[in-house]
Every structure is written in structure tokens, then in C-alpha cells.
Scaffold this motif. Sequence first.
Motif, PDB file in Angstrom:
ATOM      1  N   SER A  57       0.853  -1.182   0.000  1.00 52.16           N
ATOM      2  CA  SER A  57       0.000   0.000   0.000  1.00 52.16           C
ATOM      3  C   SER A  57       0.892   1.237   0.000  1.00 52.16           C
ATOM      4  CB  SER A  57      -0.911   0.019   1.232  1.00 52.16           C
ATOM      5  OG  SER A  57      -1.760  -1.112   1.238  1.00 52.16           O
ATOM      6  N   PRO A  58       0.470   2.300  -0.670  1.00 56.70           N
ATOM      7  CA  PRO A  58       1.301   3.517  -0.695  1.00 56.70           C
ATOM      8  C   PRO A  58       1.326   4.198   0.660  1.00 56.70           C
ATOM      9  CG  PRO A  58      -0.798   3.895  -1.790  1.00 56.70           C
ATOM     10  CD  PRO A  58      -0.744   2.433  -1.489  1.00 56.70           C
ATOM     11  N   VAL A  59       2.489   4.634   1.046  1.00 60.58           N
ATOM     12  CA  VAL A  59       2.654   5.346   2.313  1.00 60.58           C
ATOM     13  C   VAL A  59       3.223   6.740   2.118  1.00 60.58           C
ATOM     14  CG1 VAL A  59       2.889   3.246   3.670  1.00 60.58           C
ATOM     15  CG2 VAL A  59       4.924   4.290   2.659  1.00 60.58           C
ATOM     16  N   LEU A  60       3.846   6.997   0.980  1.00 64.07           N
ATOM     17  CA  LEU A  60       4.431   8.309   0.733  1.00 64.07           C
ATOM     18  C   LEU A  60       4.418   8.581  -0.769  1.00 64.07           C
ATOM     19  CD1 LEU A  60       5.729  10.535   2.512  1.00 64.07           C
ATOM     20  CD2 LEU A  60       7.953   9.674   1.773  1.00 64.07           C
ATOM     21  N   VAL A  61       4.005   9.787  -1.147  1.00 62.96           N
ATOM     22  CA  VAL A  61       3.875  10.150  -2.551  1.00 62.96           C
ATOM     23  C   VAL A  61       4.630  11.452  -2.785  1.00 62.96           C
ATOM     24  CG1 VAL A  61       2.290  10.838  -4.386  1.00 62.96           C
ATOM     25  CG2 VAL A  61       1.662   8.982  -2.850  1.00 62.96           C
ATOM     26  N   THR A  62       5.435  11.451  -3.830  1.00 62.12           N
ATOM     27  CA  THR A  62       6.112  12.661  -4.294  1.00 62.12           C
ATOM     28  C   THR A  62       5.544  13.027  -5.657  1.00 62.12           C
ATOM     29  OG1 THR A  62       8.130  12.039  -3.126  1.00 62.12           O
ATOM     30  CG2 THR A  62       8.312  13.726  -4.836  1.00 62.12           C
ATOM     31  N   ILE A  63       4.944  14.203  -5.737  1.00 60.21           N
ATOM     32  CA  ILE A  63       4.280  14.621  -6.972  1.00 60.21           C
ATOM     33  C   ILE A  63       4.843  15.960  -7.415  1.00 60.21           C
ATOM     34  CG2 ILE A  63       2.365  15.622  -5.637  1.00 60.21           C
ATOM     35  CD1 ILE A  63       0.548  14.990  -8.021  1.00 60.21           C
ATOM     36  N   LYS A  64       5.172  16.047  -8.679  1.00 59.17           N
ATOM     37  CA  LYS A  64       5.673  17.265  -9.287  1.00 59.17           C
ATOM     38  C   LYS A  64       4.697  17.705 -10.369  1.00 59.17           C
ATOM     39  CE  LYS A  64      10.573  16.267  -8.483  1.00 59.17           C
ATOM     40  NZ  LYS A  64      11.905  16.121  -9.098  1.00 59.17           N
ATOM     41  N   THR A  65       4.296  18.962 -10.312  1.00 56.90           N
ATOM     42  CA  THR A  65       3.327  19.503 -11.256  1.00 56.90           C
ATOM     43  C   THR A  65       3.901  20.730 -11.927  1.00 56.90           C
ATOM     44  OG1 THR A  65       2.282  20.888  -9.567  1.00 56.90           O
ATOM     45  CG2 THR A  65       1.399  18.668  -9.875  1.00 56.90           C
ATOM     46  N   ALA A  66       3.320  21.076 -13.060  1.00 58.33           N
ATOM     47  CA  ALA A  66       3.676  22.285 -13.798  1.00 58.33           C
ATOM     48  C   ALA A  66       2.397  22.941 -14.290  1.00 58.33           C
ATOM     49  CB  ALA A  66       4.596  21.960 -14.972  1.00 58.33           C
ATOM     50  N   GLY A  67       2.453  24.212 -14.493  1.00 57.75           N
ATOM     51  CA  GLY A  67       1.273  24.942 -14.951  1.00 57.75           C
ATOM     52  C   GLY A  67       1.638  26.176 -15.739  1.00 57.75           C
ATOM     53  N   VAL A  68       0.770  26.521 -16.671  1.00 55.74           N
ATOM     54  CA  VAL A  68       0.935  27.730 -17.483  1.00 55.74           C
ATOM     55  C   VAL A  68      -0.337  28.554 -17.361  1.00 55.74           C
ATOM     56  CG1 VAL A  68       2.566  26.712 -19.099  1.00 55.74           C
ATOM     57  CG2 VAL A  68       0.126  26.475 -19.530  1.00 55.74           C
ATOM     58  N   PRO A  69      -0.240  29.875 -17.330  1.00 51.24           N
ATOM     59  CA  PRO A  69      -1.437  30.701 -17.155  1.00 51.24           C
ATOM     60  C   PRO A  69      -2.325  30.701 -18.392  1.00 51.24           C
ATOM     61  CG  PRO A  69       0.487  32.079 -17.513  1.00 51.24           C
ATOM     62  CD  PRO A  69       0.998  30.672 -17.391  1.00 51.24           C
ATOM     63  N   VAL A  70      -3.621  30.759 -18.163  1.00 53.51           N
ATOM     64  CA  VAL A  70      -4.605  30.944 -19.228  1.00 53.51           C
ATOM     65  C   VAL A  70      -4.665  32.439 -19.524  1.00 53.51           C
ATOM     66  CG1 VAL A  70      -7.012  30.681 -19.885  1.00 53.51           C
ATOM     67  CG2 VAL A  70      -5.904  28.907 -18.522  1.00 53.51           C
ATOM     68  N   ASP A  71      -4.210  32.821 -20.712  1.00 51.63           N
ATOM     69  CA  ASP A  71      -3.988  34.238 -21.001  1.00 51.63           C
ATOM     70  C   ASP A  71      -4.875  34.819 -22.089  1.00 51.63           C
ATOM     71  OD1 ASP A  71      -2.930  32.777 -23.040  1.00 51.63           O
ATOM     72  OD2 ASP A  71      -0.912  33.630 -22.954  1.00 51.63           O
ATOM     73  N   ARG A  72      -5.688  33.990 -22.762  1.00 48.30           N
ATOM     74  CA  ARG A  72      -6.523  34.509 -23.845  1.00 48.30           C
ATOM     75  C   ARG A  72      -7.942  33.946 -23.725  1.00 48.30           C
ATOM     76  NH1 ARG A  72      -3.979  38.679 -26.081  1.00 48.30           N
ATOM     77  NH2 ARG A  72      -5.203  38.438 -27.989  1.00 48.30           N
ATOM     78  N   PHE A  73      -8.915  34.739 -24.188  1.00 43.96           N
ATOM     79  CA  PHE A  73     -10.326  34.334 -24.216  1.00 43.96           C
ATOM     80  C   PHE A  73     -10.847  34.558 -25.625  1.00 43.96           C
ATOM     81  CE2 PHE A  73     -14.862  35.239 -23.910  1.00 43.96           C
ATOM     82  CZ  PHE A  73     -15.312  34.138 -23.185  1.00 43.96           C
ATOM     83  N   ARG A  74     -11.547  33.558 -26.153  1.00 51.24           N
ATOM     84  CA  ARG A  74     -12.034  33.630 -27.528  1.00 51.24           C
ATOM     85  C   ARG A  74     -13.546  33.405 -27.537  1.00 51.24           C
ATOM     86  NH1 ARG A  74      -9.394  29.628 -31.755  1.00 51.24           N
ATOM     87  NH2 ARG A  74      -7.599  30.913 -31.203  1.00 51.24           N
ATOM     88  N   PRO A  75     -14.353  34.440 -27.788  1.00 60.79           N
ATOM     89  CA  PRO A  75     -15.804  34.254 -27.844  1.00 60.79           C
ATOM     90  C   PRO A  75     -16.235  33.643 -29.175  1.00 60.79           C
ATOM     91  CG  PRO A  75     -15.255  36.543 -28.221  1.00 60.79           C
ATOM     92  CD  PRO A  75     -13.963  35.837 -27.925  1.00 60.79           C
ATOM     93  N   GLY A  76     -17.196  32.720 -29.128  1.00 52.78           N
ATOM     94  CA  GLY A  76     -17.720  32.108 -30.340  1.00 52.78           C
ATOM     95  C   GLY A  76     -16.765  31.114 -30.950  1.00 52.78           C
ATOM     96  N   ASP A  77     -17.118  30.651 -32.162  1.00 54.78           N
ATOM     97  CA  ASP A  77     -16.272  29.698 -32.877  1.00 54.78           C
ATOM     98  C   ASP A  77     -15.067  30.369 -33.517  1.00 54.78           C
ATOM     99  OD1 ASP A  77     -17.814  27.488 -32.252  1.00 54.78           O
ATOM    100  OD2 ASP A  77     -19.178  27.816 -33.941  1.00 54.78           O
ATOM    101  N   ASP A  78     -15.276  31.535 -34.091  1.00 53.54           N
ATOM    102  CA  ASP A  78     -14.195  32.223 -34.794  1.00 53.54           C
ATOM    103  C   ASP A  78     -14.076  33.679 -34.339  1.00 53.54           C
ATOM    104  OD1 ASP A  78     -16.619  32.961 -35.772  1.00 53.54           O
ATOM    105  OD2 ASP A  78     -16.127  32.742 -37.892  1.00 53.54           O
ATOM    106  N   GLY A  79     -14.339  33.927 -33.056  1.00 59.92           N
ATOM    107  CA  GLY A  79     -14.256  35.280 -32.549  1.00 59.92           C
ATOM    108  C   GLY A  79     -12.823  35.722 -32.337  1.00 59.92           C
TER     109      GLY A  79
END
Length: 579
Positions: A57-79
Motif C-alpha cells: 500500500s502507498p505510504v508516501l507520494v512525491t508529486i511534481k506539477t507544472a502549470g501555465v497561465p490561461v492568457d486569452r479568451f475567444r468568444p464564439g467559434d471564430d471570434g
Amino acid sequence: MTDAARFTHFHRLEPQVRSSGGGGQLDEALEAQVADPLFLLARQWQMAEFHGEDGGSPVLVTIKTAGVPVDRFRPGDDGPSLPYPPGVPVEYLAEAGGPPELTLRAAARAGVRFLSLLAPLPAGVRDDVTRQVIKRCPLVRADDPEAAAEHPLDPAGVALGRVLKNRAPHGKSLAKELAANWRPDGLSAGHAAHFDNAADRWQEWFAATHATPGPTTWVRERLEHRFGVEAAVGNRRVVLTAPEYPGGSADPYRFDLDAGDTPLVLPGEAPAAAGTSRVTLPTRAMYPGMPADRWWEFEDTTVNVPAIEAGPTDLARLLVVEFANVYGNDHWIVPVELEVGKLHWITRLTVRDTFDETWDIAPVTHERLALFRLSDARDDKGAPGPPLLPLLPQAAGRMEGAAVEEVLFVRDEMANLGWAVERVVRSATGRPRPRADEFPLDEDPGPSQLPGAVLDYRLLTPVPPHWIPLVPVPLVPGQAGDQNGTRGAIRFRRGVIPRHGGLRPGAVGRLLEPEVKPVYFRDEEIPRSGVTASRVPVAARDREGRLYHWVGRRVRAGKGEAAGGLAFDAALPAKDGRP
């Protein structure tokens, strides 16, 4: 009398284990030994316990994550791709876009707010400025649709306009005039400076209060919102699209992942500024009725697994039972805190078990089966995309009021039409107004052509004014045949039934968009069960406590078919009093 010598006091009681016989010491009794271990081995074989790869059974977990900011918004299909404002709830961007809406009451309140800023002026000057402002920007004006009551059949709106038309200017018209540097006549230099200062302060407030975040995401023909957000993963632009957003909460499962034509390879080790590493303790995934995994623990009676009835074709129910009895203790939870407003992924997951062995856990690479994975927007069969988790800013503590507008889309097979029934529209006061309360329009076609006739001819029977016809037309304009596989395909066009009363007929609310011509709705979006579209006021706060309020659209199932009673070429009995 009580004999004190015979009275015994006990301070502590201890068990006395016999040293002879099979009992032995106390620890031997707690071992729960059995006389036939072969029986237990046979039971383990029957339960397929020997097929397990390991028992750790797991007793210790080491997790590494990465993330990038959401920087753009696009309204509609081709907005257009617009910058994403940091921290703004995605529901506000998705639902509040489009042209600003200002009811008569809200316009009057905005105008009165500007007049209150002129209080430091002398009484005579203030009265003269107020008269010029109201004359320049009247609240009700027949020749300007933006400065008039919304509908003549709105008695509350008409009464409100009559009461306030000489007391308050129209806020929207006033904003246009002040933006053009208009100023009342006859002001001295000091009074003009105070007026300009009040105008600047009021325009700043009006822009912040009645501003819209951008273009609309509402797709009228589909009765749904469509929008997307973008982020840069490495040297690639990744788009999260919401193709069928009905309004409400913008949870991650509403998005599809569009990573381009070539497979997206996630960076393995993120830079120190973008990635985080944590060492945490895993927690077993628990649920009511879970089988006990300890020797002396009694089973919970919350769930009666033997009482679950499942046939050979109830695969989903059988999978639940199998998970509860066989694989329930194999699921663990690793808590991870991630930053909101970013697109996250796991770069490395290391697990140490009870046997002091270390395992590197890789993501599941099955082509058609994946849990907690976004679907590939470019795959028609819904294949899973790369293991990315979007955490967009969402509206916290969202509150919704009663619908200020509601339209019921139904089919009428007898009339070979569809109907858009405007049950509720927004009054000029800002409150909901039932259109069924409107007095009927004059539907009298005039006297019969023949004197003494007992029947009257009607070209069409009357229909309530809030029933807007949806006429089926070919999907391809000007062609009813085959074009790219669209033979027989239709769509609904918003129509108008002629009236005899002189009042304007047709749609009133914003859902049917009476100012746009023509207006179409797709045939497949209005099934036989119908569709109900509504507009509800929403108030919410972001993580910083800022308040956002808007009117959002909601789409839900309808109430089946309906009949408007429309018929053509009808011969009806003559009205009373005719010869």
C-alpha cells in the motif's frame, strides 16, 4: 454492623492467563490462530486473491506539477482572441458579453445619480442645469427607441416613464453626450469646472457599472454558448473550447482540448518558477458501505450490496458492484494545491509502498478509455487528449434570481410549424412581466361579405400575441435539394402573424432578438420535447471578493409539443348581433 476486616477494595483488575494448556499467554489469543490453514488458503484461491501482483500500500507520494497561465479568451467559434483579465470568473466572460442592456428604471437611476453630483452648485444654477440635462437627454422620447418604453403593452413601464420623464435624464444618452464634451449653456468658469468634474466622476462610474466584458458568446441558431480559452504549453498554443455551454457553472468537463493537428508532448521537467514539488501522505478513497479491510471491524450497513439486483445487460451496475467488492481498496487520493487560472499537468509521480519500494507512476495511455481527461476536440469519436487539468477562475457563491425572460420553443405538428412562446419578458421596470396578461389585440376581420350569412370566413384563426411562429425553411438558402448531404434538411425562421389592432406584433424580449432580421433556429435544436430558454440575473464574487452581476442565459428541457390553434381557411359561426 459492617465488618471492616471483611470489606475488600479493588484498585485494578488484571486478567490471569493460565500458563498450562493450549491457551498460553494473552498474545497467543490475540493472534487468532486457526487449526486448518489449508481452509483459508482454499478460500483465498476461490476469491482470486492469489492473482494480485503485489500486496503493498502507498505510504508516501512525491508529486511534481507544472502549470501555465490561461492568457486569452475567444468568444464564439471564430471570434477575436482577447486578453483574459486575471481573476475574472469565466462564467462572467461567457454569459455577460454582447450589447449592454439598460432598462428604463436603470437608466433613470443612472441619470439621478449624475444629478446628485451637482448638489454643491447653487440652487438656481442647479435647477437650470437639471432642466438642460433632461431636455438634452429625455428619459422617454417616441422618436428614439433607446429612450422609450420597451413595449406599449407594458403598463408598469408606461406608468414609470410618465412619472420620471420630467425628473431624470436617460443614463445611456447622457453618457454619449458627456463623452462628446457637451456642457450646459450659461455656466461660469467655476460652475463649468464643477460640472466637468462631476461628469468625469460619473462617466468613470457608469463605465465600470454598465460595461460588458466583450463580444457575445451566444449562438442563436444553436441556443447555446460557445467560447474558448487559450494557454501556451511550451512552444504550442492550446485551446480549451466549450462547444455546448448551456450556462451555469463552467466546470472543467464542459471543455474539449484542441492541441492542433500534431500530438502534444508535455514538458517533462518544468522550470522552478512554473513547477512545484510536494511530498504528501496518500489517503484511501472511502465511501459508505465499503467492505471492511480490518480483522475485527464490523461491516457498515449503509449499503446492502447483496440486495443490488443486476441483470446480464446491466453492465454499469455490475461494474459498480465489482469495484465495491474487489477494487475498492485500490484507490487512493493524493491532495494537491494548485493555482487557479492555470492549465496544470503532472510531470512526475513517485510512490513509496509499505515494502519500501519506489514506483514511478506513468499516465494511462489507452486510446479510448481515460478518467479525468479532456476529450480531443479534433476527434469525432471523443478520444482523450493530453492529461491537462484546467483550473479556471469560477464564480464563488453564485446567486441567481427569478427569470426575467423565458421563451418556450415547441413544435406544432398540426400546423406544421414551430412556436416560440414568450411566457415572460423583462419589463421597463427591470422586473419580469408575463406576456399572457396582455389584453388581446383586435382580431375582428370585419362584417361578412354576404348579408344574413350564418358563417364567417377567416383566412386564419387568432393566435395569442406572445406566440411567435417559427416557419420551416430549407437549410440551404434558395435550394431545397441536395447540397453537401443536406437533402430535406430544414431550419426554423422567426415569422410574424398579421394583426388588426395596430400595435406592433411579434417578439419583444432579447432571446428572440426582434431587432435582427432574419432570425433562424436549427431544426435539431428544437426536438419534440421542446426547449426552454431563459435569462436570469446572476450575482457572484471572485476570489478577491469583487462583485460581478450580469444577466445570463439558461437552456433546459421543454414540456413537450403544443398547439397554437392556428388554422387557415376557416368557416366560423357569425358573432352575436350580426344578421
